[in-house]
Scaffold this active site. Structure first.
Site, PDB file in Angstrom:
ATOM      1  N   PHE A 224       0.812  -1.212   0.000  1.00 15.13           N
ATOM      2  CA  PHE A 224       0.000   0.000   0.000  1.00 15.13           C
ATOM      3  C   PHE A 224       0.847   1.263   0.000  1.00 15.13           C
ATOM      4  CE2 PHE A 224      -3.140  -3.064   0.659  1.00 15.13           C
ATOM      5  CZ  PHE A 224      -2.934  -3.761   1.842  1.00 15.13           C
TER       6      PHE A 224
ATOM      7  N   ILE B 277      -8.811  -4.788 -19.022  1.00 16.65           N
ATOM      8  CA  ILE B 277      -8.778  -5.542 -17.776  1.00 16.65           C
ATOM      9  C   ILE B 277      -8.353  -6.966 -18.108  1.00 16.65           C
ATOM     10  CG2 ILE B 277     -10.154  -6.397 -15.833  1.00 16.65           C
ATOM     11  CD1 ILE B 277      -9.614  -3.320 -15.923  1.00 16.65           C
TER      12      ILE B 277
ATOM     13  N   GLN C 274      -9.159  -5.682  -6.474  1.00 16.04           N
ATOM     14  CA  GLN C 274      -8.455  -4.411  -6.326  1.00 16.04           C
ATOM     15  C   GLN C 274      -9.446  -3.271  -6.102  1.00 16.04           C
ATOM     16  OE1 GLN C 274      -5.444  -4.709  -5.533  1.00 16.04           O
ATOM     17  NE2 GLN C 274      -4.185  -4.122  -7.266  1.00 16.04           N
TER      18      GLN C 274
ATOM     19  N   GLY D 262      -4.757  -0.411  -9.179  1.00 17.50           N
ATOM     20  CA  GLY D 262      -4.592  -0.734  -7.762  1.00 17.50           C
ATOM     21  C   GLY D 262      -5.034   0.342  -6.805  1.00 17.50           C
ATOM     22  N   GLU D 263      -4.951   1.591  -7.237  1.00 13.45           N
ATOM     23  CA  GLU D 263      -5.248   2.700  -6.318  1.00 13.45           C
ATOM     24  C   GLU D 263      -6.503   3.472  -6.686  1.00 13.45           C
ATOM     25  OE1 GLU D 263      -0.881   4.116  -5.095  1.00 13.45           O
ATOM     26  OE2 GLU D 263      -1.249   3.882  -7.222  1.00 13.45           O
TER      27      GLU D 263
END
Lengths: 331, 164, 711
Positions: C235, C599, C608, C675-676
């Site tokens: 993270f 994707i 995610q 991811g974020e």
């Protein structure tokens, strides 16, 4: 943690004897004690394991009392049919405490002896700020610092912490007695008086009426008329967290009104806070929010919030009302 | 009779079905003992205070935090770790298989604890519906936040275990 | 639209069995023979001067081998990024934050080392710590706090029909990876050929550990190897290189035995970073329909006294809406805390908390639906510089998200559920596209099996599976014939496993390597590849692939050097229950639809996004690390006083979908990063939902119950 010498008690009497000798911690589940060792809150030379004392287990009804042994675990108590039926507030309080894993080890004897979650108290060593519990006479950093989660009753400038135990609140509402034993023999302490506030104890280190050489053997809860019971726990995440405030209530109904009720607040003081003035006024009160709120509010008029926790007065009042309504089966 | 105190204690217990005898310092936690002495590193250290659940093991089938359990408290008892869940031939247990099928893990650090907790949760009879699973699995924090998948896995595993 | 409902068992995570059986080894699971356990001793005050460290009592304890202080350790040079800190601890006698390491206890067992830690006495001369809110504020970069200035924001404001000006705060918060950072350091001492160091490390970018460690310890980079197959959550906490990694290696060298240093949970608060405390002021100027004329965004984040971390949250305001004038300010406030670091999601994560909250307030002010205000301000090209987007399907994401949520009819549904008041909120999600150069190798064996090699990390994103899929697809082989090797600096070095960059960068490199293998096959003139390899006596074809950035750049954030601006976007819609008696919040449902390129694996992608949404929920409602207002240290350094979401907080009704895209400009495989992205916008949507439910506007995260009651 500091090294210690270990022995298993083979009887309650042996445990009492060992406790009387001093510099000894009694180990039951260990879910609190081990963390005290790690933080330096306790650093005994010797530990006596009482976990094998079968005489301290057991949940049973005897005449008009529910008896729960000190070594009964929170999960055992929370799901025991007798407790669920006769002491629902206690069952609910047990199951809302901690996590399933902790509840499989945590005992009711240990649980009421847990200490405050105040972040200042729970600091690792060397304790970097004043804390009269960790270093008597040093002061209270929470009083001048972050105390949103701290007391609105019974505090002094020497200590503003709260007692976080959920089961203790239920036990107080249920008029339970704590059976203890010491060198002078057995005695019973009413749960309502078991914990001491700083104002009552005049010393932040003394938190209960249990003597240093005494051991909790069990609890007795009177079962009178079949009443509705509830335990409400308010916290910002949905589980596995200590309460901001909580409330336990029992209600005997007469139609849509309260025939009698008991209510205790949690995490507002260093002991569960019964509201006897409310309990008196609640007789005959309609089971509605509008009727109950002013009664509870009046009973809490002696609350003394700290500069940053005034909201706790509102929250605690609302928790009490919610618990009474739930116990009364109303919405 | 006065108690005799010791700094080294003999303990006999079982780990994943195998008998073990050992001499330990009384302050040795099950977590540290498994990881450092026994060589079973599946149980993880996340907080060492019982606030995260990554150290969850079963003791006589009941789930507990290994960091809050002393080895000396386990004399005569059976410890189950994640290494003991699969069959001898490597077949995954229903819970392990369900976590695979329902994507119930990401970084995997909390996974051993989740698996043991789920195994016990089902045996306890708490995997009855979503709300119950969520509440009874809340003692295992997943920071990757795979919670919806974990809940689905536990429910599916319960169905498999209970033959539904 | 790529739906992400049930996981596809045909493409399970390739490392699943390792994790499910406890066989996956994390850094602290390694223990070479003779390993000593290390525990760091930290300064007990947040500011002051170290007078001395008394170690005699600790060293006398059984099992304690030694206690190292500054005198025992080498002089560390000043470090540069990707070291998180410039000044190593043990360098001077200044104490800059509580917990700053001042001694290292080494013990034969973890119990001995911990007992030793408790016996070390640290003597300090305390000083008054600098607290958040009273630190010196200065421009974050250079001398000018203004980092971007387009058009005339003041003129826009002067003529605007509607003006919004608000300040939004967010508390500092820690990553709380379940695995605390850990390093095992083992030396091979060789006075002739030079000492060699092996580290097992809990990291997100082991390739970058090497230059920092070799610089700090004055050894050759070639003599350092980092093995890091599994990281228990990153993270961002394990993205940069932290002092404890260097200290583990230094201690091991001094004592001549391997050293295992796993940070205790309390150490994790001070010895690695966190997302900073931030104060953001947004000034919007708009016409009566909510169309923006100007955006001004001022950001202050805390940093350490010496070490620097800038949180460029203003990026959000420069890159999302089509405002003709934009002015951005970035400042730092230096305080007596350890240095912050990026956290999922950085930059736009905090930035959109402020911008999207302001947009929601603008919507209310002009009486236009918040979704329509977003649509009205949709940017056809990059607002920063007018470049076209590489691929932007945000409009579709808005519409699809609104449809799935039932946004347009939200107020026709019940507004109460028992004690809960129901509120709805939405926000735009956005992230830049961080891209890093990368390399990979693909090996095709005569028996048809494939090995993919690249030094990526497994932090839970599913990268190993995605990369295996890419190779399988390129070569036309079944996924179960592909083995991936990762997490070792002896493998082809590649970009870091952060910044949502792995699929783009290393994914492209894997594709390129696979295509190299295909080309070699074609060059051999082989129709049936495997048969022909056998006939030609070739056991293995090895393809190398790389992904490079324009101009040889080491990092891109937004398509620099290409004709396109590259970002990812989404729309998040949340339904929140508020109990007005207590101010308690509960998430009831959420819908997120995202435009993020191709994707590759819908299962890991869904994980995610839901993971990101849950991160956003935690940030919005409970996560905070408080600097104690008198003593300046973290108030609580444990997980029992600091909250992150638990299972009971999260409903299963989180619906995630992606727009169908192939972004060939961003990466060889058409993907951007995810991811974020999911962790952005959620906080603003939640705050809007709270306002919708009970009419209380909270502008300070986390939205704790007493803040709702106070409204």
């Amino acid at each position: 943690m500091k090294d210690f010498a270990y022995a298993r008690a083979d009887s309650t009497a042996t445990a009492v004897e060992a406790a009387a000798a001093g510099q000894v911690s009694l180990l039951a589940g260990g879910t609190e004690l081990l963390n005290w060792f790690r933080l330096g809150i306790a650093a005994p030379d010797r530990v006596v394991d009482i976990g094998g004392l079968d005489e301290l287990r057991g949940i049973e009804q005897q005449a008009s009392e529910l008896r729960i042994g000190a070594l009964a675990t929170l999960n055992e108590i929370g799901e025991h049919p007798l407790v669920v039926e006769r002491a629902g507030a206690l069952a609910s309080a047990c199951l809302q405490a901690a996590s399933a894993q902790v509840r499989n080890r945590a005992t009711l004897g240990g649980n009421v002896l847990q200490r405050t979650r105040c972040a200042y108290f729970r600091a690792e060593e060397p304790v970097p700020w004043p804390c009269n519990k960790r270093a008597p006479g040093s002061g209270c950093a929470a009083f001048a610092g972050r105390h949103e989660r701290h007391a609105i009753f019974g505090w002094t400038e020497d200590c503003v912490a709260v007692q976080p135990s959920d089961p203790a609140v239920a036990l107080a509402a249920l008029d339970a007695h704590v059976d203890v034993i010491g060198p002078a023999g057995p005695r019973a302490i009413p749960m309502r008086e078991f914990h001491l506030t700083p104002r009552e104890a005049d010393d932040p280190v003394r938190e209960t009426r249990l003597g240093p050489d005494e051991l909790i053997v069990g609890y007795r809860i009177p079962i009178t008329v079949r009443d509705g019971q509830a335990y409400i726990k308010i916290r910002e995440r949905a589980s596995y967290e200590y309460a901001i405030v909580s409330a336990a209530a029992t209600v005997v109904r007469a139609g849509d009104e309260i025939a009698s009720a008991r209510v205790a607040l949690g995490s507002v003081a260093q002991r569960p806070w019964r509201l006897p003035a409310a309990e008196a006024e609640l007789v005959g009160a309609p089971l509605t929010r509008d009727a109950l709120q002013p009664i509870v509010e009046r009973a809490m008029s002696d609350a003394v919030p700290l500069p940053h926790n005034g909201f706790k007065v509102i929250m605690a009042r609302n928790a009490a009302v919610r618990a009474l309504l739930a116990a009364g089966g109303a919405r | 009779m006065p108690l005799s105190f010791a700094h080294q204690c003999e303990v006999g217990l079982r780990i994943n079905g195998h008998e073990v005898r050992t001499v330990v310092s009384p302050r040795m936690t099950v977590l540290d003992w498994l990881r450092e002495e026994v060589g079973l590193t599946g149980a993880k250290k996340g907080c060492n205070e019982g606030a995260c659940g990554t150290c969850t093991v079963l003791v006589d089938g009941r789930r507990m935090n290994g960091c809050l359990t002393l080895v000396v408290q386990c004399d005569g008892l059976e410890i189950t770790t994640v290494e003991g869940l699969a069959a001898d031939d490597g077949t995954l247990s229903p819970v392990q298989q369900a976590f695979q099928d329902h994507d119930g893990f990401q970084c995997g650090y909390c996974t051993p604890g989740q698996l043991l907790s789920a195994t016990a949760c089902i045996a306890e009879g708490h995997a009855t519906d979503e709300d119950s699973v969520r509440e009874w699995m809340s003692g295992n924090i997943c920071r990757c936040s795979a919670y919806p998948q974990i809940t689905a896995a536990v429910l599916a595993a319960a169905d498999a275990v209970e033959g539904r | 639209m790529t739906a992400t409902d049930a996981p596809d068992p045909a493409q399970p995570r390739v490392e699943g069995t390792l994790k499910l059986t406890g066989a996956a080894r994390y850094a602290a699971d390694h223990r070479p023979a003779e390993t000593l356990h290390a525990v760091l001793v930290g300064a007990p005050v947040a500011a002051g001067r170290l007078r001395g460290v008394e170690t005699a009592a600790a060293r006398a304890l059984p099992g304690v081998v030694t206690v190292l202080t500054a005198a025992d350790l080498p002089d560390f040079p000043e470090l540069s990024p990707p070291s998180a800190v410039q000044v190593m601890p043990f360098t001077d006698d200044r104490i800059r934050f509580e917990g700053q390491p001042v001694a290292i206890v080494l013990g034969e067992s973890i119990e001995a080392a911990e007992a030793g830690h408790a016996a070390v006495l640290v003597d300090c001369e305390p000083d008054t710590p600098v607290l958040i809110g009273s630190g010196r504020r200065a421009p974050a970069m250079g001398d000018d706090p203004v980092v971007f200035d387009k058009g005339d924001v003041d003129a826009a404001r002067a003529r605007a029909a509607v003006r919004i000006e608000q300040t939004y705060l967010q508390a500092a918060r820690h990553h709380h990876t379940m695995e605390t950072s850990a390093t095992v350091a083992q030396w091979e001492f060789d006075q002739w050929d030079g000492d060699r160091l092996t580290l097992w490390d809990s990291v997100q970018a082991s390739s970058t550990v090497i230059p920092v460690v070799s610089s700090a310890l004055t050894i050759d980079a070639d003599d350092v190897r980092v093995i890091a197959p599994h990281t228990g959550g990153g993270f961002g906490a394990k993205g940069y290189i932290w002092p404890h990694e260097i200290l583990a290696a230094a201690a091991a060298r001094v004592v001549g035995r391997p050293v295992k240093l796993q940070l205790r949970r309390s150490d994790q608060f001070s010895d690695v970073g966190y997302q900073p405390w931030m104060e953001q002021t947004i000034r919007l100027a708009a016409d009566a329909d909510g169309v923006l004329l100007g955006v001004e965004h001022e950001v202050v984040n805390n940093s350490g006294l010496v070490d620097t971390h800038v949180e460029p949250a203003t990026e959000a305001s420069k890159s999302l809406y089509a405002a003709p004038s934009i002015r951005l300010h970035q400042l730092l406030e230096r305080v007596s805390l350890n240095v912050p670091t990026p956290m999922r999601a950085p930059v736009e994560g905090p930035g959109l908390w402020a911008l999207e909250s302001a947009m929601n307030e603008l919507a209310e002010s002009v009486g236009v639906d918040p979704l329509d205000v977003r649509l009205a301000n949709f940017a056809e090209t990059s607002p920063a510089d007018g470049r076209p987007w590489s691929s932007n399907r945000l409009r579709e994401a808005y519409e699809e998200g609104a449809r799935r949520y039932g946004w347009r009819t939200r107020h026709s549904r019940p507004r109460e559920d028992g004690p809960w008041r129901i509120g709805h909120g939405m926000a735009t999600c956005s992230m830049g596209s961080f891209r890093f150069p990368g390399t990979a190798r693909v090996r095709l064996s005569r028996d048809g099996s494939v090995v993919v090699e690249s030094n990526v990390h497994d932090i839970g994103s599913g990268a190993q599976t995605v990369l295996s899929q890419i190779a399988a697809e390129e070569l036309g082989v079944p996924l179960d014939r592909v083995e991936m090797r990762w997490g070792d600096t002896d493998l082809p070095r590649t970009g870091p496993t952060y910044g949502s960059s792995t699929t783009m960068g290393t994914g492209s490199a894997v594709a390129a390597a696979a295509r190299d293998v295909q080309k070699q096959l074609a060059d051999l003139g082989l129709a049936d590849a495997l048969d022909a390899m056998e006939r030609a006596g070739i056991d293995e074809l090895v393809g190398d692939g790389s992904f490079a950035l324009p101009g040889g750049a080491q990092m891109n954030g937004d398509g620099e050097g290409t004709p396109y601006a590259m970002r990812t976007w989404g729309a998040i819609f949340v339904e929140v229950g508020v109990d007005p008696d207590f101010g308690v919040l509960r998430l009831r449902r959420a819908v997120g639809v995202y435009s993020a390129g191709r994707i590759v694996n819908p299962t890991t992608a869904r994980a995610q996004m839901t993971g990101g949404i849950i991160w956003g929920w935690g940030k919005a409602t409970m996560e905070e690390s408080d600097q104690e207002p008198v003593h300046g240290r973290w108030l609580a350094k444990n997980l029992s006083n600091v909250a992150v979401p638990v299972n009971a907080d999260i409903p299963s009704d989180i619906d995630v979908a992606f727009t169908d895209e192939f972004d060939e400009a961003a990466s060889l495989i058409g993907a951007r990063g995810i991811g974020e992205l999911g962790a952005t916008g959620v906080d603003a949507a939640v705050a809007a939902a709270v306002y919708d439910a009970v009419g209380v506007r909270v502008r300070e995260l986390p939205i704790l119950p007493w803040k709702v009651l106070a409204g």
